[in-house]
Design an enzyme around this catalytic site. Structure first.
Site, PDB file in Angstrom:
ATOM      1  N   ASP A  49       0.823  -1.088   0.009  1.00 37.63           N
ATOM      2  CA  ASP A  49      -0.038   0.064   0.138  1.00 37.63           C
ATOM      3  C   ASP A  49       0.951   1.209  -0.078  1.00 37.63           C
ATOM      4  O   ASP A  49       0.543   2.436  -0.652  1.00 37.63           O
ATOM      5  CB  ASP A  49      -0.911  -0.281   1.335  1.00 37.63           C
ATOM      6  N   GLU A 121      -2.170  -5.537  -3.587  1.00 37.31           N
ATOM      7  CA  GLU A 121      -1.063  -4.580  -2.763  1.00 37.31           C
ATOM      8  C   GLU A 121       0.062  -5.402  -2.477  1.00 37.31           C
ATOM      9  O   GLU A 121       1.167  -5.276  -2.224  1.00 37.31           O
ATOM     10  CB  GLU A 121      -1.868  -3.852  -1.714  1.00 37.31           C
TER      11      GLU A 121
END
Length: 227
Positions: A49, A121
């Site tokens: 992320d 992610e």
């Protein structure tokens, strides 16, 4: 470590072949099938992320050198949110190679927005750990190229825009109410009503509450803009 045939082919779809293939396997391992000897992808998701955020922020600044922070921030949010990650994951067939427990498989885990977004992610982090930031940046810019190119000039989401519209007129914030839930557990459809006090209201439908709220807000914005 030798990867399964499906994971080996997946490397070609994302444009990166792993020197440490165990990182790819971990990125594709959901907590529903993890064990003491087979860690899940949650820690990788946390790192990915942050890597995604850095790369997208750089891309936006380089792509529009005159935009101010107030313009860049909503574009950034549109490109890194879970829905965007899931959309990219679907484009490379990530759901087909997710390692899931039986319960998640039965309930349609390979199509779930949250699982796809999280795994995307985690994949970014795996590439970063395997070959460094340049390799991760190259993959992100390749897979996100259409989204970056087509992100709206004013990319504020509909809920934010509607709330700002209401505040500018001295009105209370919009209220979102779930009015119907249909479909099986693995593929639900939510109907949500967005309303402005005793004033106008509009409905939106989507496979998640968040997306249904956005759809309802967009519909209500359309209605009030015509009044």
């Amino acid at each position: 470590m030798k990867l399964s045939r499906d994971l080996d082919a997946f490397q070609d779809r994302i444009g990166h072949r792993f020197g440490q293939p165990e990182l790819l396997l971990r990125a594709m391992t959901h907590s529903s099938i993890a064990s003491d000897t087979r860690p899940d992808n949650q820690r990788l998701e946390f790192l990915g992320d942050r890597v995604l955020g850095l790369v997208i922020a750089e891309a936006l600044m380089n792509g529009d050198r005159t935009a101010e922070e107030g313009q860049l921030a909503p574009r950034f949010n549109a490109l890194v949110r879970k829905e965007a990650c899931a959309e990219v994951a679907r484009s490379v067939g990530l759901g087909d190679v997710l390692k899931l427990g039986k319960s998640e498989q039965v309930t349609g885990g390979r199509r779930k927005l949250a699982l796809l977004g999280d795994a995307m992610e985690a994949l970014i982090a795996a590439v970063y750990l395997d070959a460094g930031l340049d390799a991760a940046r190259a993959m992100i810019l390749r897979l996100w190229s259409d989204q970056v190119e087509n992100v709206e000039y004013d990319a504020r989401d509909a809920k934010t825009t509607l709330q700002e519209w209401a505040q500018a007129r001295g009105m209370k914030p919009p209220v979102y109410t779930v009015t119907e839930r249909s479909g099986p557990d693995h593929a639900p459809v939510f109907r949500i009503t967005a309303s402005l006090g005793d004033g106008p209201s509009a409905d939106g439908e989507a496979p998640s509450k968040r997306a249904a709220e956005q759809a309802a807000a967009k519909a209500l914005l359309t209605e009030v803009s015509h009044d």
